[in-house]
Scaffold this active site. Structure first.
Site, PDB file in Angstrom:
ATOM      1  N   LEU A  51       0.869  -1.173   0.000  1.00 12.84           N
ATOM      2  CA  LEU A  51       0.000   0.000   0.000  1.00 12.84           C
ATOM      3  C   LEU A  51       0.909   1.227   0.000  1.00 12.84           C
ATOM      4  O   LEU A  51       1.978   1.208   0.608  1.00 12.84           O
ATOM      5  CB  LEU A  51      -0.883   0.039   1.251  1.00 12.84           C
ATOM      6  CG  LEU A  51      -1.927  -1.070   1.444  1.00 12.84           C
ATOM      7  CD1 LEU A  51      -2.697  -0.818   2.745  1.00 12.84           C
ATOM      8  CD2 LEU A  51      -2.894  -1.140   0.272  1.00 12.84           C
ATOM      9  N   ASP A  52       0.475   2.288  -0.668  1.00 20.17           N
ATOM     10  CA  ASP A  52       1.235   3.532  -0.633  1.00 20.17           C
ATOM     11  C   ASP A  52       1.357   4.009   0.811  1.00 20.17           C
ATOM     12  O   ASP A  52       0.495   3.720   1.654  1.00 20.17           O
ATOM     13  CB  ASP A  52       0.544   4.617  -1.460  1.00 20.17           C
ATOM     14  CG  ASP A  52       0.534   4.291  -2.945  1.00 20.17           C
ATOM     15  OD1 ASP A  52       1.378   3.491  -3.387  1.00 20.17           O
ATOM     16  OD2 ASP A  52      -0.322   4.857  -3.665  1.00 20.17           O
ATOM     17  N   LYS A  53       2.381   4.772   1.089  1.00 21.84           N
ATOM     18  CA  LYS A  53       2.644   5.259   2.447  1.00 21.84           C
ATOM     19  C   LYS A  53       1.417   5.927   3.064  1.00 21.84           C
ATOM     20  O   LYS A  53       1.079   5.680   4.225  1.00 21.84           O
ATOM     21  CB  LYS A  53       3.821   6.241   2.417  1.00 21.84           C
ATOM     22  CG  LYS A  53       4.155   6.834   3.776  1.00 21.84           C
ATOM     23  CD  LYS A  53       5.316   7.813   3.667  1.00 21.84           C
ATOM     24  CE  LYS A  53       5.606   8.470   5.018  1.00 21.84           C
ATOM     25  NZ  LYS A  53       6.721   9.429   4.942  1.00 21.84           N
ATOM     26  N   ARG A 151      -5.001   5.845  -8.179  1.00 19.20           N
ATOM     27  CA  ARG A 151      -4.658   7.271  -8.286  1.00 19.20           C
ATOM     28  C   ARG A 151      -4.568   7.707  -9.748  1.00 19.20           C
ATOM     29  O   ARG A 151      -5.080   8.767 -10.133  1.00 19.20           O
ATOM     30  CB  ARG A 151      -3.352   7.535  -7.543  1.00 19.20           C
ATOM     31  CG  ARG A 151      -3.452   7.198  -6.059  1.00 19.20           C
ATOM     32  CD  ARG A 151      -2.098   7.110  -5.370  1.00 19.20           C
ATOM     33  NE  ARG A 151      -1.469   8.420  -5.252  1.00 19.20           N
ATOM     34  CZ  ARG A 151      -0.297   8.610  -4.650  1.00 19.20           C
ATOM     35  NH1 ARG A 151       0.359   7.578  -4.123  1.00 19.20           N
ATOM     36  NH2 ARG A 151       0.221   9.818  -4.574  1.00 19.20           N
TER      37      ARG A 151
END
Length: 236
Positions: A51-53, A151
């Site tokens: 997962l992205d930060k 995104r």
């Protein structure tokens, strides 16, 4: 940073990752990561997906090589169901649909991704759950797991994820921008944003491993719940 364990057994561990915590160590290795925290506790830990930060929610790690191979195979063969919730800019039209745009690394190699015909196939299903006019609360079902997929696909249809500093304007959301009459609290010197991180949450993950069905869910974190509460009040 603290994290909540959703489930664990001898093969895997499912965690509710907080926003602001790296899934795996970065290139420089200076920041703490969830994988390192788990490795400190359990010993060897294997990355299955990321997962992205600044994305919160469900993430799974394997505890041994056999589980890692099996889980990685499930993700690569699209035998998982991954549901995300996100707040995007504007009202979507149509309010549901499917995005099919291939994704590849940006030629600059700066960590960004780009939509390109030579990229890997990427499929996202989306459905508007609530329309607040200025923003929309959207359910995403990703049929592939490309880096920054939601995104990029959200920006492609003209509705970037709120507070996205890579593919949107990155602007935080302030209550004063939502309410016509807003006054600072008595003890406030300046207004704090309701949300200042990527408005994206990994809500659930389902798969079958060794003929056993697994289903993991992560409740919405406080920051997203608070913003939704304000939007519903103003929209009501």
């Amino acid at each position: 940073m603290k994290f909540d364990t959703i489930f664990e057994n001898g093969m895997l561990i499912a965690v509710n990752k907080p926003a602001g915590l790296l899934s795996i160590p970065g290139r420089e290795g200076k920041e703490v990561s969830l994988k390192q925290m788990l490795a400190d506790k359990y010993g060897e830990i294997f990355t299955v997906h990321r997962l992205d930060k600044n994305t919160s929610g469900v993430i799974v790690f394997a505890k041994n090589e056999a589980a890692h191979k099996a889980l990685s195979g499930l993700f690569e063969s699209r035998a998982t169901e991954k549901i995300y919730y996100g707040l995007v800019h504007g009202s979507l039209s149509p309010q549901s649909g499917k995005i099919e745009e291939p994704i590849m690394q940006h030629p600059s190699g700066n960590g960004k991704m780009v939509l390109h015909i030579k990229g890997k196939p990427a499929f996202t299903e989306y459905e508007t759950l609530e329309d607040f006019k200025r923003f929309s609360w959207v359910k995403f079902n990703i049929l592939t797991g490309r880096t920054h997929q939601i995104r990029l696909h959200s920006r492609f249809i003209g509705h970037s994820i709120v507070c996205d500093d890579l593919y949107g304007d990155g602007s935080p959301v302030f209550l004063s921008s939502l309410k016509k009459k807003y006054n600072l609290g008595r003890n406030e010197m300046e207004e704090r944003p309701v949300l200042s991180r990527l408005a994206l949450h990994s809500a659930s993950l389902k798969f079958t491993l060794d003929e056993e069905a697994f289903s993991f869910e992560a409740p919405l974190p406080k920051d997203l719940k608070a913003l939704l509460q304000q939007l519903r009040k103003l929209n009501g």
